[in-house]
Design a protein around this motif. Sequence first.
Motif, short mmCIF file in Angstrom:
data_model
loop_
_atom_site.label_atom_id
_atom_site.label_comp_id
_atom_site.label_asym_id
_atom_site.label_seq_id
_atom_site.Cartn_x
_atom_site.Cartn_y
_atom_site.Cartn_z
N LYS A 193 -6.35 -17.66 9.79
CA LYS A 193 -7.06 -16.41 9.50
C LYS A 193 -6.12 -15.34 8.98
N LEU A 194 -4.94 -15.24 9.57
CA LEU A 194 -3.97 -14.24 9.10
C LEU A 194 -3.48 -14.57 7.69
N LEU A 195 -3.27 -15.82 7.39
CA LEU A 195 -2.86 -16.21 6.05
C LEU A 195 -3.94 -15.89 5.03
N ILE A 196 -5.19 -16.14 5.38
CA ILE A 196 -6.30 -15.84 4.47
C ILE A 196 -6.42 -14.34 4.25
N ILE A 197 -6.27 -13.55 5.31
CA ILE A 197 -6.34 -12.09 5.17
C ILE A 197 -5.20 -11.57 4.29
N SER A 230 -3.53 -9.42 -0.88
CA SER A 230 -2.63 -9.48 -2.02
C SER A 230 -3.39 -9.64 -3.32
N ALA A 231 -4.44 -10.43 -3.31
CA ALA A 231 -5.23 -10.61 -4.53
C ALA A 231 -6.03 -9.35 -4.86
N LEU A 232 -6.50 -8.64 -3.86
CA LEU A 232 -7.27 -7.43 -4.11
C LEU A 232 -6.40 -6.22 -4.43
N SER A 233 -5.10 -6.35 -4.27
CA SER A 233 -4.22 -5.22 -4.60
C SER A 233 -4.18 -4.97 -6.10
N TYR A 261 -1.84 -11.13 -13.57
CA TYR A 261 -1.23 -12.44 -13.39
C TYR A 261 -0.92 -12.73 -11.93
N PRO A 262 -0.24 -11.83 -11.18
CA PRO A 262 0.00 -12.12 -9.76
C PRO A 262 -1.29 -12.13 -8.94
N ALA A 263 -2.27 -11.32 -9.33
CA ALA A 263 -3.53 -11.32 -8.58
C ALA A 263 -4.24 -12.66 -8.70
N LEU A 264 -4.24 -13.23 -9.90
CA LEU A 264 -4.85 -14.56 -10.07
C LEU A 264 -4.05 -15.63 -9.35
N ARG A 265 -2.74 -15.47 -9.29
CA ARG A 265 -1.90 -16.42 -8.54
C ARG A 265 -2.24 -16.38 -7.05
N PHE A 266 -2.40 -15.18 -6.51
CA PHE A 266 -2.75 -15.06 -5.10
C PHE A 266 -4.16 -15.59 -4.83
N LEU A 267 -5.07 -15.37 -5.76
CA LEU A 267 -6.42 -15.91 -5.60
C LEU A 267 -6.41 -17.43 -5.65
N THR A 268 -5.59 -17.99 -6.52
CA THR A 268 -5.42 -19.44 -6.57
C THR A 268 -4.84 -19.97 -5.26
N THR A 295 -5.41 -22.78 -0.25
CA THR A 295 -5.22 -22.77 1.20
C THR A 295 -6.49 -23.16 1.93
N LEU A 296 -7.60 -22.55 1.54
CA LEU A 296 -8.88 -22.90 2.18
C LEU A 296 -9.26 -24.35 1.93
N ALA A 297 -9.04 -24.83 0.71
CA ALA A 297 -9.37 -26.22 0.40
C ALA A 297 -8.52 -27.18 1.21
N LEU A 298 -7.24 -26.88 1.34
CA LEU A 298 -6.38 -27.76 2.13
C LEU A 298 -6.72 -27.71 3.62
N ILE A 299 -7.16 -26.56 4.12
CA ILE A 299 -7.57 -26.49 5.52
C ILE A 299 -8.78 -27.39 5.75
N PHE A 300 -9.79 -27.31 4.83
CA PHE A 300 -10.96 -28.18 4.98
C PHE A 300 -10.60 -29.64 4.76
N TYR A 301 -9.75 -29.92 3.80
CA TYR A 301 -9.40 -31.30 3.45
C TYR A 301 -8.55 -31.97 4.54
N LEU A 302 -7.61 -31.23 5.10
CA LEU A 302 -6.71 -31.82 6.10
C LEU A 302 -7.34 -31.92 7.48
N LYS A 303 -8.40 -31.17 7.75
CA LYS A 303 -9.08 -31.30 9.04
C LYS A 303 -9.82 -32.63 9.12
N ASP A 304 -10.27 -33.14 7.97
CA ASP A 304 -10.95 -34.43 7.97
C ASP A 304 -9.91 -35.52 7.98
#
Length: 105
Positions: free
Chosen positions: A60-64, A69-72, A84-91, A96-105
Motif C-alpha cells: 500500500k505504501l509503495l502504491i501511494i 509521484s505520477a500525480l506530481s 516523461y517521468p510521470a508516465l514512467r511512474f504510472l508505468t 507493481t499492481l500487476a506483479l502483486i496480482f500475478y505473484l499471489k497466484d
Amino acid sequence: MLQIFSFIFLIIIVFVDCDNIFFLKNLSEINVLTAFMSLIFLCMAFVLRKEDFRLGALSKLLIIFLLYSALSFYFSLNADASLYPALRFLTALFLTLALIFYLKD
C-alpha cells in the motif's frame, strides 16, 4: 496465457524500453507503449486471478508513493519536461499492481 504475455512484456522492456539507441527519436511513444503494456498486464492479472486477497502495508505504501509521484506532474512548473517521468511512474504503478496480482497466484 499470462505467462506468455509476461515473457513478451519482459522482452519488450529489455529490448525496446531500456534506452535503445535506435529508438531515441520516439521516447514518448515508447513510454506510452510501455505504459499501455503494463496496463494490459494489470488487467489480465486482475481478471485471471484465482482468489481474493488483501494488500500488505508495504504494498500500500509503495502504491501511494508511485501514485503521488505520477500525480506530481500536475503540480510542476514545467509540465512538458515532467510528462516523461510521470508516465514512467504510472508505468511502474501499473507494473507493481500487476506483479502483486500475478505473484499471489
